[in-house]
Scaffold this motif. Structure first.
Motif, short mmCIF file in Angstrom:
data_model
loop_
_atom_site.label_atom_id
_atom_site.label_comp_id
_atom_site.label_asym_id
_atom_site.label_seq_id
_atom_site.Cartn_x
_atom_site.Cartn_y
_atom_site.Cartn_z
N GLN A 182 0.84 -1.19 0.00
CA GLN A 182 0.00 0.00 0.00
C GLN A 182 0.88 1.24 0.00
OE1 GLN A 182 -2.49 -0.14 3.48
NE2 GLN A 182 -0.99 0.86 4.78
N ALA A 183 0.34 2.31 -0.56
CA ALA A 183 0.98 3.62 -0.56
C ALA A 183 0.11 4.54 0.27
CB ALA A 183 1.12 4.15 -1.98
N MET A 184 0.74 5.21 1.27
CA MET A 184 -0.02 6.06 2.18
C MET A 184 0.68 7.40 2.34
SD MET A 184 -1.10 5.31 6.13
CE MET A 184 -2.45 4.24 5.72
N GLN A 228 -3.72 8.84 4.67
CA GLN A 228 -4.69 8.30 3.70
C GLN A 228 -4.04 7.25 2.81
OE1 GLN A 228 -8.13 9.13 3.18
NE2 GLN A 228 -7.91 7.30 1.94
N VAL A 229 -4.70 6.11 2.64
CA VAL A 229 -4.22 5.10 1.70
C VAL A 229 -4.53 5.61 0.29
CG1 VAL A 229 -4.47 2.75 0.85
CG2 VAL A 229 -4.50 3.19 3.31
N ILE A 230 -3.50 5.72 -0.53
CA ILE A 230 -3.63 6.22 -1.90
C ILE A 230 -3.75 5.05 -2.88
CG2 ILE A 230 -2.54 7.64 -3.70
CD1 ILE A 230 -3.27 9.20 -1.13
N ALA A 231 -3.05 3.96 -2.58
CA ALA A 231 -3.06 2.79 -3.47
C ALA A 231 -2.86 1.53 -2.65
CB ALA A 231 -1.95 2.92 -4.51
N ARG A 232 -3.42 0.42 -3.15
CA ARG A 232 -3.25 -0.88 -2.49
C ARG A 232 -3.34 -1.96 -3.57
NH1 ARG A 232 -6.81 -1.23 2.29
NH2 ARG A 232 -5.05 -0.39 3.41
N TYR A 287 5.65 -0.08 -8.43
CA TYR A 287 4.72 0.55 -9.38
C TYR A 287 3.38 -0.16 -9.21
CZ TYR A 287 8.47 3.00 -11.82
OH TYR A 287 9.52 3.84 -12.13
N PHE A 288 2.36 0.62 -8.84
CA PHE A 288 1.02 0.09 -8.61
C PHE A 288 0.21 0.15 -9.91
CE2 PHE A 288 2.46 1.31 -4.47
CZ PHE A 288 1.78 0.51 -3.56
N PRO A 289 -0.58 -0.89 -10.19
CA PRO A 289 -1.48 -0.78 -11.35
C PRO A 289 -2.37 0.45 -11.16
CG PRO A 289 -1.53 -3.01 -10.43
CD PRO A 289 -0.76 -2.15 -9.47
N TRP A 336 6.84 8.66 -4.27
CA TRP A 336 8.00 9.05 -3.51
C TRP A 336 7.65 10.31 -2.71
CZ3 TRP A 336 12.39 12.17 -6.12
CH2 TRP A 336 11.87 13.11 -7.01
N LYS A 337 8.66 11.07 -2.27
CA LYS A 337 8.46 12.34 -1.57
C LYS A 337 7.60 12.18 -0.31
CE LYS A 337 8.87 16.12 -4.08
NZ LYS A 337 8.50 17.23 -4.97
N GLY A 338 7.96 11.22 0.52
CA GLY A 338 7.27 11.05 1.78
C GLY A 338 6.08 10.11 1.75
N VAL A 339 5.74 9.61 0.58
CA VAL A 339 4.66 8.61 0.51
C VAL A 339 5.23 7.29 1.03
CG1 VAL A 339 3.08 7.36 -0.99
CG2 VAL A 339 3.60 9.78 -1.46
N GLU A 340 4.59 6.72 2.03
CA GLU A 340 5.05 5.47 2.62
C GLU A 340 4.50 4.29 1.82
OE1 GLU A 340 4.21 5.25 6.79
OE2 GLU A 340 4.73 7.37 7.07
N VAL A 341 5.40 3.51 1.26
CA VAL A 341 5.01 2.30 0.54
C VAL A 341 5.45 1.12 1.41
CG1 VAL A 341 5.28 0.92 -1.55
CG2 VAL A 341 5.21 3.43 -1.70
N THR A 342 4.46 0.41 1.95
CA THR A 342 4.71 -0.68 2.89
C THR A 342 3.78 -1.84 2.61
OG1 THR A 342 3.15 0.23 4.48
CG2 THR A 342 5.45 0.92 4.72
#
Length: 95
Positions: free
Chosen positions: A3-5, A9-13, A25-27, A87-93
């Protein structure tokens, strides 16, 4: 599942990210496009092609150019067509 947060807020999962140079890279179908705003920024990678950017808008805050994608990647990077990275502070975990 990755997920990208950003800004709480979750932006992508997705469980189908593609990893290139350490970036997930998220679809595009797994990204909540309500939080993305088109940017005029573009950069060029010699082997992937031209990247276009999005800024994130969450909770009244903007993270300029925090997401990127390759609309027409070169053949060597064809696997990231239709995908968006952060990137730029977006947490991808892992979710």
């Amino acid at each position: 599942m990755m997920q990208a947060m950003w800004n709480g807020q979750v932006i992508a999962r997705s469980d189908a990210t593609v990893v290139v140079e350490g970036n997930h890279y998220f679809p595009a179908t797994a990204v909540d496009m309500d939080f993305l705003r088109p940017s005029d920024t573009a950069t060029v990678c010699p082997w992937k092609g031209t990247a276009q950017y999005y800024s994130l808008e969450v909770g009244g805050e903007t993270n300029r150019d925090a997401a990127w994608y390759y609309a027409e990647p070169k053949d060597a990077a064809a696997q990231i067509r239709g995908h968006i990275a952060f990137w730029k502070g977006v947490e991808v975990t892992q979710a």
